[in-house]
Write a protein that holds these residues in place. Structure first.
Motif, PDB file in Angstrom:
ATOM      1  N   TYR A 101       0.841  -1.204   0.000  1.00  0.00           N
ATOM      2  CA  TYR A 101       0.000   0.000   0.000  1.00  0.00           C
ATOM      3  C   TYR A 101       0.870   1.245   0.000  1.00  0.00           C
ATOM      4  N   SER A 102       0.463   2.225  -0.786  1.00  0.00           N
ATOM      5  CA  SER A 102       1.205   3.483  -0.818  1.00  0.00           C
ATOM      6  C   SER A 102       1.022   4.275   0.465  1.00  0.00           C
ATOM      7  N   THR A 103       0.033   3.923   1.285  1.00  0.00           N
ATOM      8  CA  THR A 103      -0.245   4.680   2.509  1.00  0.00           C
ATOM      9  C   THR A 103       0.538   4.171   3.711  1.00  0.00           C
ATOM     10  N   PHE A 104       0.745   2.859   3.837  1.00  0.00           N
ATOM     11  CA  PHE A 104       1.372   2.354   5.062  1.00  0.00           C
ATOM     12  C   PHE A 104       2.415   1.277   4.826  1.00  0.00           C
ATOM     13  N   GLY A 105       2.557   0.771   3.601  1.00  0.00           N
ATOM     14  CA  GLY A 105       3.572  -0.236   3.354  1.00  0.00           C
ATOM     15  C   GLY A 105       2.993  -1.597   3.044  1.00  0.00           C
ATOM     16  N   GLY A 106       3.734  -2.636   3.416  1.00  0.00           N
ATOM     17  CA  GLY A 106       3.392  -3.982   3.000  1.00  0.00           C
ATOM     18  C   GLY A 106       2.643  -4.786   4.048  1.00  0.00           C
ATOM     19  N   GLU A 107       1.928  -5.797   3.568  1.00  0.00           N
ATOM     20  CA  GLU A 107       1.151  -6.672   4.427  1.00  0.00           C
ATOM     21  C   GLU A 107       1.098  -8.051   3.779  1.00  0.00           C
ATOM     22  N   THR A 108       1.376  -9.094   4.563  1.00  0.00           N
ATOM     23  CA  THR A 108       1.320 -10.463   4.068  1.00  0.00           C
ATOM     24  C   THR A 108       0.240 -11.224   4.826  1.00  0.00           C
ATOM     25  N   THR A 109      -0.606 -11.907   4.089  1.00  0.00           N
ATOM     26  CA  THR A 109      -1.669 -12.690   4.711  1.00  0.00           C
ATOM     27  C   THR A 109      -1.661 -14.095   4.122  1.00  0.00           C
ATOM     28  N   GLY A 110      -2.300 -15.005   4.817  1.00  0.00           N
ATOM     29  CA  GLY A 110      -2.321 -16.372   4.327  1.00  0.00           C
ATOM     30  C   GLY A 110      -3.462 -17.182   4.900  1.00  0.00           C
ATOM     31  N   LYS A 111      -3.578 -18.377   4.379  1.00  0.00           N
ATOM     32  CA  LYS A 111      -4.675 -19.253   4.790  1.00  0.00           C
ATOM     33  C   LYS A 111      -4.270 -20.695   4.526  1.00  0.00           C
ATOM     34  N   VAL A 112      -4.587 -21.598   5.467  1.00  0.00           N
ATOM     35  CA  VAL A 112      -4.403 -23.034   5.271  1.00  0.00           C
ATOM     36  C   VAL A 112      -5.685 -23.738   5.668  1.00  0.00           C
ATOM     37  N   GLY A 113      -5.901 -24.900   5.090  1.00  0.00           N
ATOM     38  CA  GLY A 113      -7.114 -25.616   5.433  1.00  0.00           C
ATOM     39  C   GLY A 113      -7.076 -27.056   4.988  1.00  0.00           C
ATOM     40  N   PHE A 114      -8.134 -27.765   5.311  1.00  0.00           N
ATOM     41  CA  PHE A 114      -8.224 -29.170   4.934  1.00  0.00           C
ATOM     42  C   PHE A 114      -9.669 -29.509   4.603  1.00  0.00           C
ATOM     43  N   ARG A 115      -9.788 -30.578   3.841  1.00  0.00           N
ATOM     44  CA  ARG A 115     -11.097 -31.178   3.544  1.00  0.00           C
ATOM     45  C   ARG A 115     -10.919 -32.684   3.591  1.00  0.00           C
ATOM     46  N   TRP A 116     -11.667 -33.318   4.473  1.00  0.00           N
ATOM     47  CA  TRP A 116     -11.541 -34.768   4.651  1.00  0.00           C
ATOM     48  C   TRP A 116     -12.921 -35.393   4.479  1.00  0.00           C
ATOM     49  N   GLN A 117     -13.032 -36.316   3.541  1.00  0.00           N
ATOM     50  CA  GLN A 117     -14.301 -36.993   3.293  1.00  0.00           C
ATOM     51  C   GLN A 117     -14.073 -38.495   3.418  1.00  0.00           C
ATOM     52  N   PRO A 118     -14.188 -39.009   4.652  1.00  0.00           N
ATOM     53  CA  PRO A 118     -13.892 -40.426   4.866  1.00  0.00           C
ATOM     54  C   PRO A 118     -14.906 -41.363   4.223  1.00  0.00           C
ATOM     55  N   SER A 119     -16.097 -40.861   3.926  1.00  0.00           N
ATOM     56  CA  SER A 119     -17.113 -41.689   3.275  1.00  0.00           C
ATOM     57  C   SER A 119     -17.996 -40.779   2.455  1.00  0.00           C
ATOM     58  N   THR A 120     -18.880 -41.372   1.686  1.00  0.00           N
ATOM     59  CA  THR A 120     -19.800 -40.563   0.886  1.00  0.00           C
ATOM     60  C   THR A 120     -20.787 -39.814   1.768  1.00  0.00           C
ATOM     61  N   ASP A 121     -20.952 -40.257   3.017  1.00  0.00           N
ATOM     62  CA  ASP A 121     -21.916 -39.616   3.908  1.00  0.00           C
ATOM     63  C   ASP A 121     -21.328 -38.454   4.698  1.00  0.00           C
ATOM     64  N   TRP A 122     -20.050 -38.526   5.018  1.00  0.00           N
ATOM     65  CA  TRP A 122     -19.456 -37.557   5.936  1.00  0.00           C
ATOM     66  C   TRP A 122     -18.391 -36.716   5.242  1.00  0.00           C
ATOM     67  N   LEU A 123     -18.372 -35.447   5.586  1.00  0.00           N
ATOM     68  CA  LEU A 123     -17.320 -34.542   5.137  1.00  0.00           C
ATOM     69  C   LEU A 123     -16.919 -33.665   6.318  1.00  0.00           C
TER      70      LEU A 123
END
Length: 968
Positions: free
Chosen positions: A606-628
């Protein structure tokens, strides 16, 4: 430069959960979809293209059919009904002229509509259109950080995707509480004409809507054109008992001190100091009188002030009821044109151009402008310093009324001038040109490039305001007035029986024009595709890209506002710009056949205040057709906008002085007595006016807000239920969410700060530095500018259930439910003060109910479709210590220590749709009623307008509508 490690991820629910808001129709389509090959598309929450059934985030999808079933004609009204939605600006807020400018520098937003998710505010929700940022609103009262949903007509929308999760790593700033992505209609073959009319029973407020859509395609192009018109009529606050008074049941006791007969608080230096009218330092003996009704020639005797044509001011009978002049529903008229053209250069490269023009006229209305002259006015400006000359031919008291010595105030509500009118004219332009295609590289790479230019321009014309410099001349020395062209002596002393003349009104009246403008320019480039396989059937997918944005914003108040000559709120001009350069990357990796993990990161400069780093991690587990099972953790940020950085305005905060409230004189309660005494407040003090001018505005030293968000959830789609009792599909979904915002940008809770100051003894500099008092005890205007004030934390649970039946002989049934349970919401400022805004508490014209639940039941057969919606909001409470007037005849607020409970509310809505009506192919009629049982919103005593919370509840009365649509 600051940097934070962050993380992304994702994989959400099956296609049925994507349809969670009004999802039942899609459930039938989803049945068996797991054996189909689905087209890869981009779904909100990820830049990686994927099939809908593998969408990477918990997204609600409201398709066009579901939009129509609501019977609502604005995007803001539709999103307001989300169970996760909080208080947001809408047409039920009539703020112009009543409060001045809010503290965030963004202005009032009159005539606009916004969206709030998770009760974190509209500025923490990112609004996209076709995956691209939408320009922020302009309503000619500031430089806002929120988008105006009224600039997007419903008739151009194909669907709305709602991501209820932090997504700064994917989209950048503002995506803390979630993302609204409005997907427009890209293809249409033929023509469609639609008309709509609805109104409130017993109140009016007619709503009209019409649209024409045409489209077609050729060998290389597709085109969609749309023209739409919308008009909403006003409803006066005087049409409903609850909104026709300043505070329900309080009568005039909660009314205004500015009255048509005039109120005069002063002392006469010739009177003995210890007698009524004497100029004692504590101002306890000063006259506080008003003119008797019907008086044309005032008669005054300083030794016998009530012996002539005056009586001592009594709030219960003399205050002014301003409420009937306000609006319960504000008028709004919009016209728009939209075009979307796509041209295929080759089989792998396309050009698209999207253009929108939207024009809005809207209005707010308030009671005639009050005139306050003298230091009790507490404006901190010209009005506090006006001297009324003894030589003024209308001054009956025979002495100078000097604000430096013997004048408290003179107030007058000149009904003859007419109500304050605020008319907004807003024009929105949007242009987007882009290329997209496929690269024959590796497994195939999709790419797109876009350039965007968008503008919002607004003018607000304020009628029946006053020029204070002209008023000062008209009240001052007649000789000076006579030497000034156009000046005539002004009469504030005649009451209604001797109204001001046309010449007087024309001398002090001043039409004022404010303007604002926002521009957003964007250039972006994105890549997405598959890299390689880790397991046999599934590939590692990625997305990467870069974006440049430039923001330009300005607010130009009328010259009278800037100079302080306006009787209305003062404001300073703002004009600024800044730019942002960003790069991001995202990856989704299958670890096993049943488990995916994903990560994303974004760097913003940003020209007003400088730099910023953001991130995200996640998972998706579907052990069966019924459950996620799924979950994610992300960091985010929100950059301060132009209004927050540079705005400077005034806000007419409604403050209840614990040392002696309006209509309820001291002594103060035991917890406040010592603090009031320490500040020199007389024991019998009564607050002169409930609206205390507060100096508000931006702070160029603001830093970005930081956020940490996580969510974890599960979806259960029991296969054993299919075929059971006619069930085609059944889904259950649970998601726990948690948001923490650090360095939250905002102004201190001024009411809470005042209470804490007095409760602590009245002298603590950390709590009391904002407050000073006049000799008589009235507060001077406090200063309450923005700062990175503290932390906000909230968490809770989303519950979703969707069911669809098999086809029966009588048709198909469907049902769905969406509920949000808010476990905690807590704001703590930098001084350790906990905000009054909490779960289950009504404050600041909004509330956070513990439970909000929507459910839908439907039946369809052939050409007929019936839908029944229920919307439930759990009850909340409000603290009577913040109520203007309490007493034995105020149910629930008999004393200032009482707690008033606002009961839970359930609304019932129904719609019947007939397709191929009257035997005409593709002719559709719809008849609907919202709030069938005419449930009124609960009484709210702390709400500053109309006696109810317009951000949480519907208007009173049944709303009936009809709609006809013909396709050909």
């Amino acid at each position: 430069m600051r940097s934070r490690l962050a993380k992304h991820a994702v994989h959400a629910l099956s296609g049925a959960i994507l349809c969670a808001l009004y999802a039942a129709p899609a459930l039938a389509q989803d049945a068996g979809s797991d054996v189909q090959k689905l087209q890869a598309i981009e779904v909100t929450g990820s830049r990686i293209k994927q099939s809908e059934i593998e969408a990477q985030s918990p997204v609600l999808v409201i398709d066009r059919k579901q939009l129509e079933r609501t019977g609502l004609q604005t995007v803001g009204d539709i999103l307001q009904q989300l169970s996760s939605s909080g208080k947001a600006l809408n047409a039920k807020f009539n703020s112009s002229g009543n409060f001045g400018f809010p503290s965030d520098g963004g202005g009032i937003g009159a005539g606009s509509a916004q969206v709030d998710l998770r009760n974190l505010g509209s500025k923490r929700v990112l609004v996209l259109v076709d995956g691209i940022r939408w320009v922020n609103e302009s309503s000619a009262s500031g430089v806002s950080g929120s988008a105006d949903l009224n600039t997007i007509p419903v008739s151009i929308i194909d669907r709305i995707e709602v991501l209820e999760d932090g997504a700064s790593a994917i989209y950048g700033s503002d995506a803390i509480a979630g993302v609204i992505n409005i997907i427009t209609r890209k293809t249409f073959d033929g023509a469609e004409v639609s008309g709509y009319y609805g109104r409130y029973s017993g109140f009016g407020g007619g709503t009209k809507q019409g649209s024409l859509t045409v489209g077609g395609n050729g060998d290389h192009f597709t085109a969609v054109l749309n023209a739409s018109y919308f008009k909403q009529d006003a409803i006066s606050s005087g049409k409903w008992w609850q909104s026709s008074v300043p505070e329900p049941f309080a009568g005039l006791r909660a009314g205004s001190s500015a009255i048509p007969q005039g109120r005069f608080t002063f002392c006469d230096p010739s009177r003995p100091i210890d007698q009524y009218g004497g100029c004692d330092a504590a101002q306890e003996n000063w006259y506080d009188i008003t003119l008797n009704g019907g008086t044309t020639t005032p008669s005054w005797d300083p030794a016998d002030p009530t012996g002539g044509t005056y009586h001592n001011f009594v709030g219960a009978q003399d205050r002014f009821n301003f409420a009937p002049y306000n609006l319960l529903l504000t008028p709004n008229e919009r016209k728009s044109i939209y075009a979307n053209v796509t041209y295929a250069f080759t089989d792998t490269t396309n050009l698209h151009v999207r253009v929108l023009y939207n024009t809005r006229t809207s209005a707010n209305q308030a009671a005639p402008e009050p005139i306050f002259v003298g230091p009790y006015a507490g404006t901190g400006g010209i009005a506090d310093t006006i001297l009324i000359s003894a030589s003024n031919p209308y001054n009956p008291f025979g002495i100078d009324l000097d604000p430096s010595s013997n004048l408290g105030w003179v107030t007058k509500r000149p009904l003859e001038v007419g109500p304050r009118i605020f008319n907004q004219d807003v024009d929105t332009w949007y242009f987007n040109a882009g290329l997209n295609g496929q690269l024959e590289f590796g497994r195939g790479i999709s790419w797109d490039a876009n350039v965007v230019h968008s503008e919002n321009k607004a003018d607000q014309t304020f009628y029946n305001g006053f020029n204070l410099s002209h008023l000062a001349l008209g009240l001052g020395d007649p000789a000076v007035c006579a030497a000034t062209p156009g000046c005539v002596p002004v009469d504030l002393f005649g009451g209604q029986a001797r109204p001001m003349t046309t010449e007087m009104i024309n001398w002090i009246r001043a039409t004022q024009i404010d303007s604002s403008e926002q521009k957003l320019d964007i250039a972006s480039f994105n890549l997405t595709g598959d890299l390689f396989n880790i397991i046999s059937s599934r590939a590692v997918a990625f997305a990467a890209g870069a974006e440049y944005r430039r923001y330009d914003g300005s607010f130009t108040p009328d010259p009278l506002r800037q100079s302080g000559d306006s009787q209305d709120s003062q404001a300073a001009a703002v004009a600024a710009s800044y730019n942002v350069r960003e790069v991001y990357g995202e990856i989704d990796m299958p670890v096993f056949e049943t488990l995916d993990i994903s990560a994303a990161g974004r760097y913003s400069d940003y020209s007003t205040f400088g730099g910023e780093t953001t991130g995200k991690v996640g998972f998706r587990w579907q052990p069966s057709t019924d459950w996620l099972f799924r979950g994610s953790y992300s960091t985010g940020f929100r950059a301060p906008n132009i209004g927050e950085l540079y705005g400077l305005t005034q806000f007419g905060a409604t403050l209840v002085d614990p040392c002696g409230t309006t209509g309820s004189p001291g002594p103060a309660g035991p917890e406040y007595a010592a603090g009031c005494a320490a500040q020199g407040v007389p024991t019998s003090f009564e607050q002169a006016n409930t609206q205390i001018t507060t100096i508000t505005g931006g702070n160029p030293n603001l830093q970005p807000e930081d956020s940490k968000s996580w969510q974890v959830g599960t979806v259960y789609s029991p296969s054993w239920a299919e075929g059971l009792a006619g069930t085609q599909r059944l889904d259950f979904g649970l998601t726990w969410y948690n948001h923490k915002i650090s360095d939250a940008i905002g102004a201190l809770d001024i009411q809470g700060l005042l209470n804490a100051c007095i409760r602590s003894g009245g002298t603590d500099p950390a709590l009391c530095s904002a407050f000073t008092r006049q000799a008589g005890g009235n507060l001077n205007p406090p200063r309450n500018t923005l700062t990175n004030l503290g932390d906000i934390r909230t968490d809770g649970l989303d519950v979703k259930i969707n069911w669809a039946s098999d086809e029966f002989s009588f048709g198909r049934l469907r049902g769905s439910l969406q509920g949000t349970w808010v476990h905690k919401y807590k704001e703590v400022d930098s001084l350790g003060n906990v905000s009054q805004r909490q779960v289950g508490v009504e404050t600041d014209n909004g509330s956070i109910p513990k439970w909000s639940i929507n459910s839908q039941l439907g039946w369809s057969s052939g050409d007929w479709d019936v839908n029944w919606n229920l919307r439930y909001t759990q009850g909340v409470k409000e603290y009577c210590s913040s109520v203007v007037y309490t007493g034995p005849d105020i149910p629930g607020c008999e004393t200032a220590s009482s707690v008033h409970h606002l009961g839970g509310v359930t609304y019932h809505d129904a719609q019947v749709t007939w397709t191929n009506a009257l035997g005409v192919d593709k002719l559709q009629f719809a008849l609907g009623i919202n709030n069938i049982f005419e449930k009124d919103p609960p009484i709210c005593y702390t709400c500053t307008l109309n006696g109810y919370d317009a951000g949480t509840y519907d208007l009173p009365g049944r709303f009936t509508y009809v709609q006809a649509t013909y396709k050909f």
